[in-house]
Design a protein around this motif. Structure first.
Motif, short mmCIF file in Angstrom:
data_model
loop_
_atom_site.label_atom_id
_atom_site.label_comp_id
_atom_site.label_asym_id
_atom_site.label_seq_id
_atom_site.Cartn_x
_atom_site.Cartn_y
_atom_site.Cartn_z
N ASP A 295 -11.90 1.58 -6.38
CA ASP A 295 -10.72 1.89 -5.59
C ASP A 295 -10.87 1.53 -4.11
O ASP A 295 -10.14 2.03 -3.26
CB ASP A 295 -10.36 3.39 -5.70
N GLU B 111 0.83 -1.20 0.00
CA GLU B 111 0.00 0.00 0.00
C GLU B 111 0.87 1.26 0.00
O GLU B 111 0.60 2.22 -0.74
CB GLU B 111 -0.92 -0.01 1.22
N GLU B 112 1.89 1.26 0.85
CA GLU B 112 2.76 2.43 0.93
C GLU B 112 3.53 2.64 -0.38
O GLU B 112 3.82 3.78 -0.76
CB GLU B 112 3.75 2.27 2.09
N ALA B 113 3.85 1.54 -1.06
CA ALA B 113 4.62 1.65 -2.31
C ALA B 113 3.73 1.91 -3.52
O ALA B 113 4.24 2.12 -4.62
CB ALA B 113 5.44 0.38 -2.53
N GLY B 114 2.42 1.86 -3.33
CA GLY B 114 1.51 2.10 -4.44
C GLY B 114 1.21 0.87 -5.27
O GLY B 114 0.50 0.96 -6.29
N GLU C 54 -2.61 -0.15 -5.10
CA GLU C 54 -3.45 0.71 -5.93
C GLU C 54 -3.32 0.35 -7.41
O GLU C 54 -4.32 0.31 -8.15
CB GLU C 54 -3.05 2.17 -5.71
N ALA C 55 -2.09 0.03 -7.82
CA ALA C 55 -1.88 -0.36 -9.22
C ALA C 55 -2.57 -1.68 -9.51
O ALA C 55 -3.20 -1.86 -10.57
CB ALA C 55 -0.39 -0.47 -9.51
#
Length: 341
Positions: free
Chosen positions: A211, A185-188, A191-192
């Motif tokens: 999302d 989550e922190e690295a994104g 989301e990707a």
């Protein structure tokens, strides 16, 4: 509801066990108060002072059938030992011996890890002089009572131990996977991943907003199952269920999305065989690759179609939390509109 089902199964099994045990006691199926006549043959002659000595145990088939009221017959002879104990002389059969019923049940009922052999106290044995080659006697086995209730109680304890071990083992896996999810989550990455799988999952989970974290956890759960990581899929599935429950208007009824996730998690496609199967079969599991993939693909399709079909059943439609919430919202809006008029 599930608790009531489990309670009913437990109570039903206890009643069944009690009925069977009571019937066996009434019929005295295992002849707890009778001794089985046997003939003991001593290959080296009887030695009164010997603590243990080998013996051949012969059981007359006619007497056996008459005593236990069965058509089964024992073997002509069994290897065993005559053991001197404080309780008296005992006869122990060879642990690898095969017995007909009900001797087989008597053996398994009293078997222990230290001594799995069938054994009983020697009775009706006259005093014999040293060197006697043969002795007529009888063997009194330990009584068998409430064996079904005992089996259920033992199974309950065994599964309680298994459940505790499983729960403790999942703590580490749960912490590891949730930690990796947090890093993602922190690295994104989460989301990707959500953006990639969202078009595929939206038709199956129509009540999950875009999302929403539930989509990412659902995706990770399915990927873990696809690659045969069952232990990793469990905590991810639990987290996904928690996310779906946060969207569920009802506290005591599973939503359509939760049911769909359960169906997908249970019937997930597997491209990599489960770790347990690999540990059992080794490299030979590769021979089952196409079979496993095809079978799990069919099960996944069947699970999705079955879940979608059940969603259309009037009873389930009427009790679906999201549909009830929408209906209540519509009724409230109509009531407000009528009051304004």
């Amino acid at each position: 509801m599930l608790n009531y089902i489990w309670s009913g199964l437990i109570i039903g099994s206890l009643l069944f066990a009690l009925t069977v045990d009571t019937q066996e006691l009434a019929e005295n199926r295992f002849r707890n108060d009778q001794a089985l006549p046997v003939t003991l043959e001593f290959p080296d002659g009887y030695t009164p002072e010997a603590r243990r000595q080998p013996v051949e145990i012969r059981i007359d088939s006619a007497r056996y059938r008459e005593m236990f009221g069965t058509d089964a017959a024992p073997e002509s002879s069994y290897a065993g030992r005559l053991v001197q104990t404080e309780e008296g002389r005992k006869v122990e059969f060879d642990p690898d011996a095969s017995f007909p019923e009900p001797l087989a049940t008597i053996e398994s009922y009293h078997a222990t890890d230290d001594n799995p052999a069938l054994r009983g106290i020697l009775t009706a044995a006259p005093s014999a002089s040293p060197g006697t080659p043969q002795l007529e006697a009888a063997v009194q086995f330990e009584p068998v009572r409430f064996r079904k209730l005992r089996s259920i109680a033992q199974a309950a304890l065994d599964f309680a131990e298994t459940a505790a071990s499983l729960a403790l083992s999942l703590i580490g896996v749960l912490g590891l996977m949730l930690g990796l999810v947090k890093i993602g989550e922190e690295a994104g990455l989460i989301e990707a991943l959500t953006g990639v799988v969202q078009p595929l999952l939206n038709p199956l989970f129509p009540n999950v907003p875009e999302d929403h974290p539930a989509l990412a956890n659902i995706s990770l759960n399915l990927l873990a199952n696809v690659f045969g990581l069952g232990n990793a899929a469990t905590p991810l599935g639990i987290k996904a269920m928690e996310d779906l429950q946060s969207l569920n208007p009802a506290d005591d009824t599973a939503s359509d999305d939760m049911v769909m996730l359960l169906a997908l998690n249970t019937s997930s496609v597997q491209l990599v065989p489960p770790a347990l199967l690999v540990s059992i079969m080794g490299l030979q599991v590769n021979q089952l690759f196409f079979s496993i993939t095809l079978a799990t693909l069919c099960s996944t399709v069947a699970g999705i179609l079955g879940t979608l079909a059940l969603h259309q059943v009037p009873y389930f439609r009427a009790t679906a939390p999201h549909r009830n919430a929408e209906a209540e919202a519509d009724d409230s809006a109509d009531a407000n509109f009528d009051s304004q008029e």
